[in-house]
Every structure is written in structure tokens, then in C-alpha cells.
Design a protein around this motif. Structure first.
Motif, PDB file in Angstrom:
ATOM      1  N   SER A   1      62.128  -1.328 -33.746  1.00  0.00           N
ATOM      2  CA  SER A   1      61.540  -1.894 -34.963  1.00  0.00           C
ATOM      3  C   SER A   1      62.600  -2.073 -36.043  1.00  0.00           C
ATOM      4  CB  SER A   1      60.421  -0.988 -35.487  1.00  0.00           C
ATOM      5  OG  SER A   1      60.927   0.322 -35.769  1.00  0.00           O
TER       6      SER A   1
ATOM      7  N   HIS B   1      58.891 -10.345 -30.173  1.00  0.00           N
ATOM      8  CA  HIS B   1      58.234  -9.055 -30.421  1.00  0.00           C
ATOM      9  C   HIS B   1      56.733  -9.258 -30.638  1.00  0.00           C
ATOM     10  CE1 HIS B   1      61.015  -5.606 -30.757  1.00  0.00           C
ATOM     11  NE2 HIS B   1      61.941  -6.539 -30.948  1.00  0.00           N
ATOM     12  N   PHE B   2      56.390 -10.265 -31.422  1.00  0.00           N
ATOM     13  CA  PHE B   2      54.989 -10.507 -31.717  1.00  0.00           C
ATOM     14  C   PHE B   2      54.217 -10.880 -30.450  1.00  0.00           C
ATOM     15  CE2 PHE B   2      51.304 -12.778 -33.331  1.00  0.00           C
ATOM     16  CZ  PHE B   2      50.898 -11.966 -34.379  1.00  0.00           C
TER      17      PHE B   2
ATOM     18  N   PHE C   1      52.994  -7.770 -28.868  1.00  0.00           N
ATOM     19  CA  PHE C   1      52.351  -6.785 -29.744  1.00  0.00           C
ATOM     20  C   PHE C   1      51.173  -6.089 -29.073  1.00  0.00           C
ATOM     21  CE2 PHE C   1      53.234  -7.217 -34.580  1.00  0.00           C
ATOM     22  CZ  PHE C   1      54.557  -6.885 -34.361  1.00  0.00           C
TER      23      PHE C   1
ATOM     24  N   THR D   1      52.420  -2.964 -27.753  1.00  0.00           N
ATOM     25  CA  THR D   1      53.281  -2.222 -28.678  1.00  0.00           C
ATOM     26  C   THR D   1      52.487  -1.178 -29.443  1.00  0.00           C
ATOM     27  OG1 THR D   1      54.645  -4.210 -28.951  1.00  0.00           O
ATOM     28  CG2 THR D   1      54.909  -2.477 -30.597  1.00  0.00           C
TER      29      THR D   1
ATOM     30  N   ARG E   1      51.058   0.957 -32.425  1.00  0.00           N
ATOM     31  CA  ARG E   1      50.628   0.472 -33.734  1.00  0.00           C
ATOM     32  C   ARG E   1      51.659   0.773 -34.817  1.00  0.00           C
ATOM     33  NH1 ARG E   1      47.852   2.592 -38.094  1.00  0.00           N
ATOM     34  NH2 ARG E   1      46.686   1.058 -39.325  1.00  0.00           N
TER      35      ARG E   1
ATOM     36  N   ARG F   1      54.356  -1.766 -34.574  1.00  0.00           N
ATOM     37  CA  ARG F   1      53.882  -3.053 -35.085  1.00  0.00           C
ATOM     38  C   ARG F   1      53.963  -3.089 -36.611  1.00  0.00           C
ATOM     39  NH1 ARG F   1      49.312  -2.438 -31.402  1.00  0.00           N
ATOM     40  NH2 ARG F   1      47.941  -2.099 -33.200  1.00  0.00           N
TER      41      ARG F   1
ATOM     42  N   VAL G   1      57.573  -3.448 -37.834  1.00  0.00           N
ATOM     43  CA  VAL G   1      58.100  -4.795 -37.602  1.00  0.00           C
ATOM     44  C   VAL G   1      57.488  -5.783 -38.588  1.00  0.00           C
ATOM     45  CG1 VAL G   1      58.211  -6.711 -35.958  1.00  0.00           C
ATOM     46  CG2 VAL G   1      58.623  -4.371 -35.171  1.00  0.00           C
ATOM     47  N   LEU G   2      56.179  -5.703 -38.782  1.00  0.00           N
ATOM     48  CA  LEU G   2      55.518  -6.619 -39.711  1.00  0.00           C
ATOM     49  C   LEU G   2      56.009  -6.426 -41.139  1.00  0.00           C
ATOM     50  CD1 LEU G   2      51.841  -6.425 -38.380  1.00  0.00           C
ATOM     51  CD2 LEU G   2      53.391  -8.383 -38.210  1.00  0.00           C
TER      52      LEU G   2
ATOM     53  N   GLU H   1      46.104  -4.215 -39.822  1.00  0.00           N
ATOM     54  CA  GLU H   1      46.635  -3.017 -39.169  1.00  0.00           C
ATOM     55  C   GLU H   1      46.276  -1.765 -39.965  1.00  0.00           C
ATOM     56  OE1 GLU H   1      48.102  -2.673 -36.320  1.00  0.00           O
ATOM     57  OE2 GLU H   1      48.585  -4.722 -35.752  1.00  0.00           O
TER      58      GLU H   1
ATOM     59  N   THR I   1      42.631  -3.716 -35.557  1.00  0.00           N
ATOM     60  CA  THR I   1      43.346  -4.526 -34.590  1.00  0.00           C
ATOM     61  C   THR I   1      42.969  -4.120 -33.178  1.00  0.00           C
ATOM     62  OG1 THR I   1      45.178  -4.696 -36.112  1.00  0.00           O
ATOM     63  CG2 THR I   1      45.614  -5.319 -33.839  1.00  0.00           C
TER      64      THR I   1
ATOM     65  N   GLY J   1      45.586  -8.229 -30.490  1.00  0.00           N
ATOM     66  CA  GLY J   1      46.086  -8.561 -31.810  1.00  0.00           C
ATOM     67  C   GLY J   1      45.181  -9.539 -32.522  1.00  0.00           C
TER      68      GLY J   1
END
Length: 236
Positions: free
Chosen positions: A99, A112-113, A116, A119, A121, A124, A127-128, A182, A187, A191
Motif C-alpha cells: 500500500s 491494484h483496484f 481489490f 485485498t 480492507r 484498500r 491505497v485509496l 469503506e 463494501t 467492491g
């Protein structure tokens, strides 16, 4: 390993994590996944596959069959089927958990998305939020540049810069929606694909009985009864 080759490695391992594939099918899937950024040729994919095999991340199920790329003239395809080794699965998990700043960049973030759904949480979220922070920094630079452009360039150049600015602003709004989702712990595994304007959005108009289109972000047949086909008015 460079950034571009790192993106390809991640994408290959991620797709093969789902199921083994031969080179032709893998290339088609990669072009769908990476098509936003570039078309993928056999000349790019094949060295990557060989490198991953040499590192022990992939196994060739038919290693004695010579690789022949498909062309319009010979019509041949590779018969080698690639699958992840135990080391390859571990490597994919390591990349999935990354991340750091590289994951926030344009090409890396898209891949990466795409994964997700597999991945954690917390990853995620990092990264977001990192991607949003990176874009907010970009927005500040673009606004300053646009202010100077109004004085130095013609209307078309200014309009082009304004278009780029609005594109980044839309992505920041989309990221805000994803982050809020999230945080609210709403979620699901696949996603929030319905977040308007985001990469990979699959929202389609839902037709009401009078023919008008209504935006909906879910194709889940287990939704409310009035969203499921085949139910009479009395049932609704």
C-alpha cells in the motif's frame, strides 16, 4: 524491476491466481485489464512470463512445446499453460498487500483496484487514501498552472488544461465516495462498482415499467423484490 514491468508482473500473477491460462488467453485478459493504459504485445508479455518462470513464480505445464505467437499468417497459438507455483502465490499476496506510494500512481493504482476484491480492507483504505492525497497534490499544481495559463496561452490551451483539471476533480470525488463506503463498512467482496465515474464502473440504467431509465449500481438479483425480473405487480 521497473514500474511498468512491475505492473505487468502483478497483473499476470493476479490473473493466474484465479486459474491457469495459456499465453493467448492471458494476453486477452491482460489487454482488458490494462487496456486503459496500453495495448499489450506478445513481445512484452513473453519475456515477462519467462522471467516469472525463471524466478520460480510460474510453472509451465507443457514446457516442451515451442512457443509460437499467433499471427494472421500462421494462426498458431502457444500451447504452454501457465499456472502459479506456491512461490508465485506468495509473491502475489505480497504485491496485494503493498500500500506504499507506488500503489498510488496511475498505472499501479488501476491494477491494484482491479484486485481489490481479494485485498484486505485496511490495505484498500491505505491505497485509496494515498491515491486521493496524490491527486490532491496534483490538483493544487494544476490550478496554479491554469491560473498562469489564462495570462500566457490562447483559449484552446487553457480549455485543454481546464479539461484535465476537471478529470482529476472527478476522480477525487469518486475516491471520496469509495473511502466513505469503506469507512461505513458497506463494501462487499467485489467492491463498490457503482461509484459513479470510477474505473471499472459497471452501473447500467435500470428500466422502469414506464420505460424511463433509472441509474442503478447493482446487478445483484438478490436485491429488493421490485428490482428482480419476472415478478408480477401483485407480488410487488
Amino acid at each position: 524491476m521497473g514500474r511498468r514491468s512491475g505492473v505487468l508482473e502483478f497483473a499476470v500473477l493476479g490473473l493466474l491466481h484465479d486459474a491457469p491460462m495459456h499465453g493467448y488467453e492471458l494476453r486477452k485478459r491482460l489487454n482488458i485489464l490494462l487496456g486503459t493504459f496500453r495495448a499489450l504485445s506478445y513481445g512484452t508479455l513473453y519475456p515477462c512470463l519467462k522471467s516469472l518462470v525463471a524466478q520460480g513464480f510460474l510453472v509451465e505445464d507443457n514446457p516442451d512445446v515451442e512457443y509460437v505467437p499467433a499471427t494472421a499468417l500462421n494462426g498458431k497459438r502457444s500451447k504452454i499453460v501457465y499456472r502459479l507455483s506456491a512461490e508465485g502465490k506468495q509473491r502475489f499476496e505480497e504485491l496485494l498487500a503493498d500500500s506504499g506510494p507506488d500503489a498510488w500512481e496511475d498505472e499501479h493504482f488501476g491494477v491494484h483496484f482491479a484486485f481489490f476484491g481479494q485485498t484486505d480492507r485496511a490495505v484498500r483504505m491505505r491505497v485509496l487514501e494515498g491515491r486521493r492525497s496524490r491527486l490532491e497534490e496534483r490538483l493544487e499544481r494544476m490550478r496554479n498552472s491554469l491560473a498562469r495559463a489564462r495570462e500566457r496561452f490562447d483559449d484552446y490551451t487553457v480549455e485543454l488544461q481546464r479539461h484535465g483539471l476537471e478529470s482529476v476533480e472527478r476522480e477525487v470525488r469518486w475516491l471520496n465516495e469509495l473511502i466513505e463506503t469503506e469507512r461505513s463498512n458497506r463494501t462487499g467482496r467485489t467492491g463498490p462498482a457503482a461509484a459513479a465515474g470510477g474505473p471499472g464502473s459497471t452501473a447500467v440504467p435500470h428500466k422502469t415499467s414506464d420505460g424511463r431509465g433509472q441509474e442503478t449500481g447493482s446487478s445483484d438479483p438478490s436485491g429488493p423484490p421490485y428490482d428482480r425480473p419476472g415478478r408480477s405487480a401483485e407480488e410487488r
